[in-house]
Scaffold this active site. Structure first.
Site, PDB file in Angstrom:
ATOM      1  N   LYS A 268     -51.859  72.517  -8.991  1.00  6.08           N
ATOM      2  CA  LYS A 268     -53.901  72.565  -8.838  1.00  6.08           C
ATOM      3  C   LYS A 268     -52.757  74.401  -8.072  1.00  6.08           C
ATOM      4  O   LYS A 268     -53.084  74.882  -7.042  1.00  6.08           O
ATOM      5  CB  LYS A 268     -54.285  71.490  -8.255  1.00  6.08           C
ATOM      6  CG  LYS A 268     -54.353  70.314  -8.417  1.00  6.08           C
ATOM      7  CD  LYS A 268     -55.006  69.507  -7.837  1.00  6.08           C
ATOM      8  CE  LYS A 268     -53.795  68.541  -6.547  1.00  6.08           C
ATOM      9  NZ  LYS A 268     -52.509  67.712  -7.553  1.00  6.08           N
TER      10      LYS A 268
ATOM     11  N   HIS B 143     -51.362  75.013  -2.967  1.00  2.20           N
ATOM     12  CA  HIS B 143     -51.639  74.426  -0.951  1.00  2.20           C
ATOM     13  C   HIS B 143     -51.468  73.684  -1.250  1.00  2.20           C
ATOM     14  O   HIS B 143     -51.333  72.808   0.140  1.00  2.20           O
ATOM     15  CB  HIS B 143     -53.942  74.163  -1.344  1.00  2.20           C
ATOM     16  CG  HIS B 143     -53.333  73.163  -2.081  1.00  2.20           C
ATOM     17  ND1 HIS B 143     -54.078  73.731  -3.443  1.00  2.20           N
ATOM     18  CD2 HIS B 143     -54.430  72.075  -1.509  1.00  2.20           C
ATOM     19  CE1 HIS B 143     -54.225  72.349  -4.009  1.00  2.20           C
ATOM     20  NE2 HIS B 143     -54.805  71.665  -2.881  1.00  2.20           N
ATOM     21  N   TYR B 144     -49.709  73.197  -1.588  1.00  2.00           N
ATOM     22  CA  TYR B 144     -49.241  72.112  -0.852  1.00  2.00           C
ATOM     23  C   TYR B 144     -48.048  72.348  -0.356  1.00  2.00           C
ATOM     24  O   TYR B 144     -47.347  72.380  -0.878  1.00  2.00           O
ATOM     25  CB  TYR B 144     -48.376  70.896  -1.688  1.00  2.00           C
ATOM     26  CG  TYR B 144     -50.118  69.914  -2.684  1.00  2.00           C
ATOM     27  CD1 TYR B 144     -50.266  69.764  -2.171  1.00  2.00           C
ATOM     28  CD2 TYR B 144     -49.358  69.164  -3.681  1.00  2.00           C
ATOM     29  CE1 TYR B 144     -51.865  69.295  -2.740  1.00  2.00           C
ATOM     30  CE2 TYR B 144     -50.091  68.165  -4.179  1.00  2.00           C
ATOM     31  CZ  TYR B 144     -51.443  68.175  -4.175  1.00  2.00           C
ATOM     32  OH  TYR B 144     -52.149  67.601  -4.706  1.00  2.00           O
ATOM     33  N   GLY B 145     -48.190  72.551   1.054  1.00  2.00           N
ATOM     34  CA  GLY B 145     -47.818  73.526   1.356  1.00  2.00           C
ATOM     35  C   GLY B 145     -48.088  74.998   1.679  1.00  2.00           C
ATOM     36  O   GLY B 145     -48.978  75.092   2.213  1.00  2.00           O
TER      37      GLY B 145
ATOM     38  N   THR C 266     -43.203  68.306   1.522  1.00  2.00           N
ATOM     39  CA  THR C 266     -43.611  69.557   1.649  1.00  2.00           C
ATOM     40  C   THR C 266     -44.608  69.548   2.863  1.00  2.00           C
ATOM     41  O   THR C 266     -45.482  68.730   3.367  1.00  2.00           O
ATOM     42  CB  THR C 266     -44.493  70.983   0.963  1.00  2.00           C
ATOM     43  OG1 THR C 266     -45.916  70.214   0.597  1.00  2.00           O
ATOM     44  CG2 THR C 266     -43.222  71.489  -0.774  1.00  2.00           C
TER      45      THR C 266
END
Length: 329
Positions: free
Chosen positions: A89, A58-60, A27
């Protein structure tokens, strides 16, 4: 004495492979790829036995992160939902840091469940970092309530100390502990995290097992780093640190050549050998397959690698700046 340790591979009552798969690079702003391409890589990893998938809210962006990619995957391959163990996460942003409040945790989990839309249950939900403003006991009790409600299968922790692991385990069983571990970051073997996880029977999941790509041999000189890439913000990739740290890569390359494998396979094999489940990420199908074929290392290999680690110290902090204070909290 053997330097190896068998990884614990039962996560939420499900057996996972010795090597998992990390979704970070799928991402923006890291290395975005189109979903149809991404799921081919994920499918290849699963077919090779990498059935522990690790992502983050929060990955993206709120509109396009690991959860959206996972939903797309399981819409195409619904039969794989029971085969894959996902660990997500949350409760963290790069603007505000961690939020371990009961309200923040519940909001994050409910949003994750909403995005997945019933395509897959969340096997493990992890606090991405410990919130120093909230007692860890408070955070864990909130997560335990969500387990009782069936919204998540188990509790995970990321970047926690041995002391924190013991505190949490006394309140509720921990399904997995995620830490940074690689030949560049053998810290969990020295600071009690690995010993504590194995004593308590908690699987240890290792992110960045190939040192953010440096241990794959992808970067030979500092000029090889992408001009606008994340690497150039990290202390270990600054010019003066890079020149020192590449020496370890070059030493490990000699072992890889002797064994007829890649440097990355040695790096991943070392993580497996010392008792953790590595979760390398990639956007390339051939690399996803390669990563699952971790090198098998003898005690002699491990002793040689330990000598390399001892004589070629790594230069630079892991993150630097404000992020560093959340490591091993």
């Amino acid at each position: 004495m053997s330097l190896s340790r068998k990884p614990l591979t039962m996560v939420c009552g499900k057996e996972v492979g010795p090597v998992g798969f990390g979704l970070l690079g799928m991402t923006k702003p890291w290395a975005p790829v189109e979903y149809p391409v991404a799921i081919k890589v994920m499918k290849a990893a699963l077919e090779q036995g990498a059935n522990l998938w690790n992502g983050g809210i929060h990955y993206g962006t709120p509109e396009a992160n690991s959860l959206h990619l996972l939903k797309y995957y399981f819409e195409q391959y619904p039969e794989d939902a029971s085969k894959v163990v996902i660990s997500i996460k949350g409760c963290f942003t790069f603007d505000n840091g961690p939020d371990g409040s009961p309200e923040g945790i519940r909001a994050a989990v409910e949003e994750a469940v909403r995005v997945l839309g019933g395509t897959k249950t969340i096997d493990v939900f992890e606090l991405a970092r410990v919130d120093p403003k909230v007692p860890i006991e408070t955070s864990v009790k909130a997560m335990a309530e969500l387990v009782k409600e069936g919204k998540i299968g188990g509790i995970g922790l990321s970047e926690v100390s041995a002391t924190t692991i013991r505190k949490v385990q006394a309140i509720h069983p921990i399904s997995a502990v995620e830490i940074e571990m690689s030949l560049f970051t053998p810290d969990p073997l020295r600071n009690g995290i690995s010993d504590t996880c194995h004593e308590l029977g908690i699987p240890m999941v290792a992110y960045t097992p190939v040192g953010r790509g440096l241990l794959t041999g992808a970067f030979r000189t500092h000029d090889d780093l992408p001009k606008d890439g994340f690497w150039r913000t990290l202390p270990r990739f600054q010019p003066e640190a890079f020149d020192q740290n590449i020496k370890l890569v070059q030493a490990v390359e000699q072992i890889a050549k002797r064994k007829g494998v890649t440097t990355g396979q040695v790096a991943i094999g070392w993580v497996v050998a010392v008792g953790a489940i590595p979760i390398p990420g990639t956007t390339r199908l051939e690399r996803a397959i390669e990563n699952t074929k971790a090198a098998s290392l003898t005690d002699e290999d491990l002793a040689e690698i330990q000598k390399i680690i001892d004589t070629l110290p790594i230069c630079g902090e892991r993150y630097g700046g404000w992020m560093e204070k959340y490591n091993n909290a």
